[in-house]
Design a protein around this motif. Structure first.
Motif, PDB file in Angstrom:
ATOM      1  N   ALA A  31      -5.749  -5.596   1.946  1.00  0.00           N
ATOM      2  CA  ALA A  31      -4.334  -5.882   2.204  1.00  0.00           C
ATOM      3  C   ALA A  31      -3.545  -5.907   0.895  1.00  0.00           C
ATOM      4  N   ILE A  32      -4.148  -6.432  -0.159  1.00  0.00           N
ATOM      5  CA  ILE A  32      -3.504  -6.456  -1.474  1.00  0.00           C
ATOM      6  C   ILE A  32      -3.336  -5.036  -2.007  1.00  0.00           C
ATOM      7  N   ILE A  33      -4.365  -4.213  -1.845  1.00  0.00           N
ATOM      8  CA  ILE A  33      -4.311  -2.826  -2.312  1.00  0.00           C
ATOM      9  C   ILE A  33      -3.159  -2.073  -1.644  1.00  0.00           C
ATOM     10  N   ILE A  34      -3.062  -2.201  -0.317  1.00  0.00           N
ATOM     11  CA  ILE A  34      -2.010  -1.515   0.435  1.00  0.00           C
ATOM     12  C   ILE A  34      -0.634  -2.022   0.027  1.00  0.00           C
ATOM     13  N   ALA A  35      -0.498  -3.347  -0.135  1.00  0.00           N
ATOM     14  CA  ALA A  35       0.793  -3.934  -0.501  1.00  0.00           C
ATOM     15  C   ALA A  35       1.226  -3.465  -1.884  1.00  0.00           C
TER      16      ALA A  35
END
Length: 251
Positions: A31-35
């Motif tokens: 989720a951090i990577i996508i954000a």
């Protein structure tokens, strides 16, 4: 909305157990990577990233892992080069229950095959894009604790642009708003003195299917557990309201 709150409470109870599994680390890191990839890799300027980081810290993910995930999203980390994308899948569970699955994957074919197998084994079927999403609206949700004065909550919610709120447990509430207004609402609630434990985006069903049969309820929960157990799956939402008599036997 009562059915939604009931299921949300069940999911929070399950999350306590799931937090002990390594899968949670992988989900939050993705989720951090996508954000970081979808906006600037600076949490002070990227609300989605800031929220993902807060959830990762709440799950005790080490800061090094968080920084590495941000770097991967920004394209400045020389790791395995895996490129994740966010995809939404849709299908039907036992009893015709509509199910939305949000996934982060680096291999669409693998994810679709895993989902199709899970649905098939548990009495459901993976559908085409759009087959059930029309039954859901996405909202921003603030999870608030320490609500001693409901009138004050109502006033702060209205001032923050909320659409409605629900009391879920003793002195706990969920406050709903438009996705674009979530950060504004959260800040207003904090300024009023409320404890905002989490902010998230959530799909809200426009209608519910009541589950009154035990076997059907068991198959449905098995399907959701199977889906949530897949590595690529981030979140599962369904439009059912389970009868208390069935729920007591299952949970």
């Amino acid at each position: 909305m009562a059915g939604h709150s009931k299921w949300a409470n069940i999911k929070r109870q399950k999350a306590v157990v799931d937090a002990k599994k390594g899968k949670t680390f992988a989900q939050l890191s993705r989720a951090i990577i996508i954000a970081a990839r979808s906006g600037v890799p600076d949490p002070s300027l990227n609300f989605q990233l800031r929220t993902a980081i807060d959830k990762a810290k709440a799950a005790d993910i080490p800061n090094d892992n968080i920084e590495r995930a941000i770097a991967k999203g920004a394209g400045t980390f020389g790791g395995d080069g895996a490129s994740f994308e966010a995809i939404r899948y849709e299908g039907y569970g036992p009893g015709g229950v509509a199910i939305l699955i949000e996934a982060l994957t680096d291999n669409r074919n693998r994810t679709a095959a895993d989902l199709r197998g899970a649905f098939s084994k548990c009495g459901g079927n993976l559908g085409e894009t759009g087959c059930v999403s029309w039954m859901f609206d996405q909202k921003g949700v603030c999870l608030v604790s320490g609500v001693e004065d409901e009138d004050l909550l109502l006033e702060a919610s209205l001032e923050g642009g909320a659409e409605f709120y629900e009391m879920t447990e003793d002195e706990m509430a969920e406050v709903f708003t438009q996705v674009s207004n979530l950060e504004v609402l959260g800040q207003r609630l904090r300024d009023t003195g409320f404890q905002v434990n989490d902010m998230e985006l959530r799909w809200i069903p426009s209608n519910y299917i009541e589950i009154v049969d035990f076997e059907q309820g068991r198959s449905l929960l098995k399907l959701i557990d199977t889906l949530e157990g897949l590595d690529d799956v981030q979140n599962v939402t369904a439009n059912f309201d389970m009868a208390e008599s069935v729920l007591e036997l299952l949970v």
